[in-house]
Scaffold this motif. Structure first.
Motif, short mmCIF file in Angstrom:
data_model
loop_
_atom_site.label_atom_id
_atom_site.label_comp_id
_atom_site.label_asym_id
_atom_site.label_seq_id
_atom_site.Cartn_x
_atom_site.Cartn_y
_atom_site.Cartn_z
N SER A 162 7.46 -3.48 2.08
CA SER A 162 6.34 -3.31 3.01
C SER A 162 5.06 -3.08 2.21
O SER A 162 5.06 -2.32 1.24
CB SER A 162 6.62 -2.12 3.93
N LEU A 163 3.98 -3.75 2.60
CA LEU A 163 2.71 -3.57 1.92
C LEU A 163 2.24 -2.12 1.99
O LEU A 163 2.18 -1.53 3.07
CB LEU A 163 1.64 -4.48 2.54
N GLN A 164 1.92 -1.56 0.85
CA GLN A 164 1.34 -0.22 0.77
C GLN A 164 -0.12 -0.37 0.34
O GLN A 164 -0.40 -1.01 -0.67
CB GLN A 164 2.10 0.65 -0.22
N ILE A 165 -1.02 0.21 1.09
CA ILE A 165 -2.44 0.14 0.75
C ILE A 165 -2.75 1.29 -0.21
O ILE A 165 -2.77 2.45 0.18
CB ILE A 165 -3.35 0.23 1.99
N GLU A 166 -2.94 0.97 -1.49
CA GLU A 166 -3.20 1.98 -2.51
C GLU A 166 -4.71 2.18 -2.66
O GLU A 166 -5.49 1.23 -2.61
CB GLU A 166 -2.60 1.57 -3.85
N GLU A 167 -5.10 3.42 -2.89
CA GLU A 167 -6.52 3.78 -2.91
C GLU A 167 -7.32 2.98 -3.93
O GLU A 167 -8.46 2.57 -3.66
CB GLU A 167 -6.65 5.28 -3.21
#
Length: 354
Positions: free
Chosen positions: A180-185
Motif C-alpha cells: 500500500s502506498l505510504q505518503i512519507e513526509e
C-alpha cells in the motif's frame, strides 16, 4: 551468513520514495568505501545475499562486475542471491552478467502496469519495459523473478488494480510483493501534501489482492509466492535472525543487536566502518521478534523464542493469547495469526507491547 548491500544510487527519484537514495556521480568512490567495509568485516559461507536500494541496476557493467566479484567466492551451495532492478536500467548485457556471476533471483520494480499511473508517480519505465525484462531474464535462465507492485496510488481505481493483478497472473511469475502506498513526509508526494486514499477503498483493494492471488501462498502480509519460492533473505528478517548490512543507509543485526549506517553518502565514503549501535531492552527485542514473525504464515517458533530470550512465551503473554485466541492457531511449537488475525495485527501488537 545473510548479507544486505545497499546501493543508494537512482537515475531519478520516484515521487513516493523516502529511502536512502541519491542521484550522484560518486559511484566508484562509493564502491571503494563499500569494498573496505566488506573486507574489514569479512564475509563467508553466504546463505542469502540481497542488493537493494536505491537502484542497484543503475550501476554500469564495470561497476556491477566489481561489486558482484566481492561476494561470488563466498556463496554456499544453496545460496539465494537477489538483486533489485528497475526495468529502465536493466538490459540484456546486465542480465548476462548476473547469470555469469551466479545471481539467481531478480526483484523487478514494476509498481503498476498502467503507463498513465507510472508517469504520475515519477517512474521512467513503461509496462512494455517490464515485459521485455521478464522475457530476457527467462531467456538467460533466470526464472526466479519477483515483481513489486504498489496499490492505493493517487487516483488509482479498483479496476486499475484489478488489471494489474490480471497482468501479474498472466505473466505467471513465482513471487510478488505488493504494498500500500505510504505518503512519507520527505518524499515528493509528502512535500506536495498528496493525501492517502480513503481507508475503506484501501481495505477493498487489499481484499481484492488476497482474492485474486488466492492460488499463491500468502506467506507474509505483503508477499505472495508459488510453492517453495519465498524470499529466503526476507525470511531471515521475519524469523528474528542476524544479518549483515553493508553500505550507506543499511541496517544490520549481529548477535541480536541492531545497528545503522549513516544516511549521508559523503559521510559514508569518508568513514565506511562507522556504525550506530542501537540499544534495545530485552522486552523490545522480544516484541520485535513477535511483531515480525506474526506477519508471516509460519508464525513464531516457540522453542527458538524461549531459548533465545530465556522465557516461557505462553506464560508471559497468557493474557494476550486468551484475549485474541480466535485470531491465532496455537500449538506447542508455534503460534500463527490466522488471516483474520493478520487483518487486525496492529491492534494485537499493541497488547503485546504492554
Amino acid at each position: 551468513m545473510n548479507c544486505y548491500i545497499h546501493i543508494p544510487f537512482c537515475d531519478s527519484i520516484c515521487f513516493y520514495c523516502d529511502f536512502c537514495r541519491v542521484v550522484s556521480s560518486k559511484k566508484n568512490q562509493y564502491l571503494d568505501a563499500l569494498e573496505l567495509e566488506i573486507k574489514t568485516h569479512g564475509v563467508h559461507d553466504i546463505d542469502t545475499l540481497y542488493f537493494g536500494g536505491g537502484t542497484p541496476s543503475s550501476l554500469s557493467i564495470d561497476q556491477l562486475t566489481r561489486l558482484c566479484s566481492f561476494f561470488k567466492p563466498y556463496l554456499n551451495n544453496s545460496y539465494e542471491w537477489t538483486i533489485e532492478c528497475n526495468p529502465d536500467s536493466l538490459d540484456l548485457e546486465k542480465i548476462k552478467l548476473f547469470k555469469e556471476m551466479g545471481v539467481n533471483r531478480i526483484s523487478l520494480g514494476a509498481q503498476t502496469f498502467d503507463n498513465t499511473l507510472l508517469k504520475q508517480i515519477g517512474r521512467r519505465h513503461s509496462a512494455q519495459d517490464v515485459f521485455r525484462c521478464i522475457k530476457e531474464l527467462r531467456q538467460e535462465g533466470i526464472e526466479n523473478i519477483s515483481i513489486d507492485l504498489i496499490y492505493g496510488l493517487p487516483n488509482q481505481t479498483i479496476n486499475q488494480l484489478n488489471s494489474d493483478l490480471s497482468m501479474f497472473l498472466q505473466l505467471d511469475l513465482p513471487h510478488i510483493s505488493i504494498y500500500s502506498l505510504q505518503i512519507e513526509e520527505n518524499s515528493v508526494f509528502g512535500k506536495k501534501n498528496v493525501q492517502p486514499i480513503d481507508e475503506e477503498l484501501e481495505e477493498q483493494m487489499y481484499d481484492l489482492i488476497c482474492q485474486r492471488l488466492s492460488e499463491y501462498n500468502h506467506y507474509e502480509i505483503s508477499s505472495f509466492c508459488k510453492e517453495g519460492k519465498h524470499s529466503m533473505h526476507n525470511l531471515c528478517y521475519w524469523s528474528d535472525n542476524d544479518f549483515i548490512g553493508f553500505g550507506c543507509g543499511a541496517s544490520g543485526k549481529e548477535n541480536n543487536v541492531r545497528y545503522d549506517h549513516v544516511f549521508n553518502i559523503n559521510e559514508y565514503i569518508n568513514n565506511p566502518l562507522a556504525k550506530t549501535w542501537i540499544e534495545e531492552s530485552r522486552e523490545e527485542q522480544m516484541f520485535d521478534a513477535i511483531m515480525m514473525s506474526l506477519r508471516t504464515s509460519f508464525g513464531l517458533d516457540i522453542d527458538k523464542f524461549n531459548k533465545k530470550y530465556q522465557t516461557d512465551f505462553y506464560s508471559r503473554y497468557e493474557n494476550v493469547i486468551k484475549k485474541y485466541i480466535s485470531f491465532f492457531d496455537c500449538t506447542k511449537k508455534r503460534i500463527v495469526c490466522t488471516q483474520k488475525g493478520r487483518d487486525i495485527l496492529n491492534t494485537i501488537l499493541i497488547d503485546f507491547m504492554e
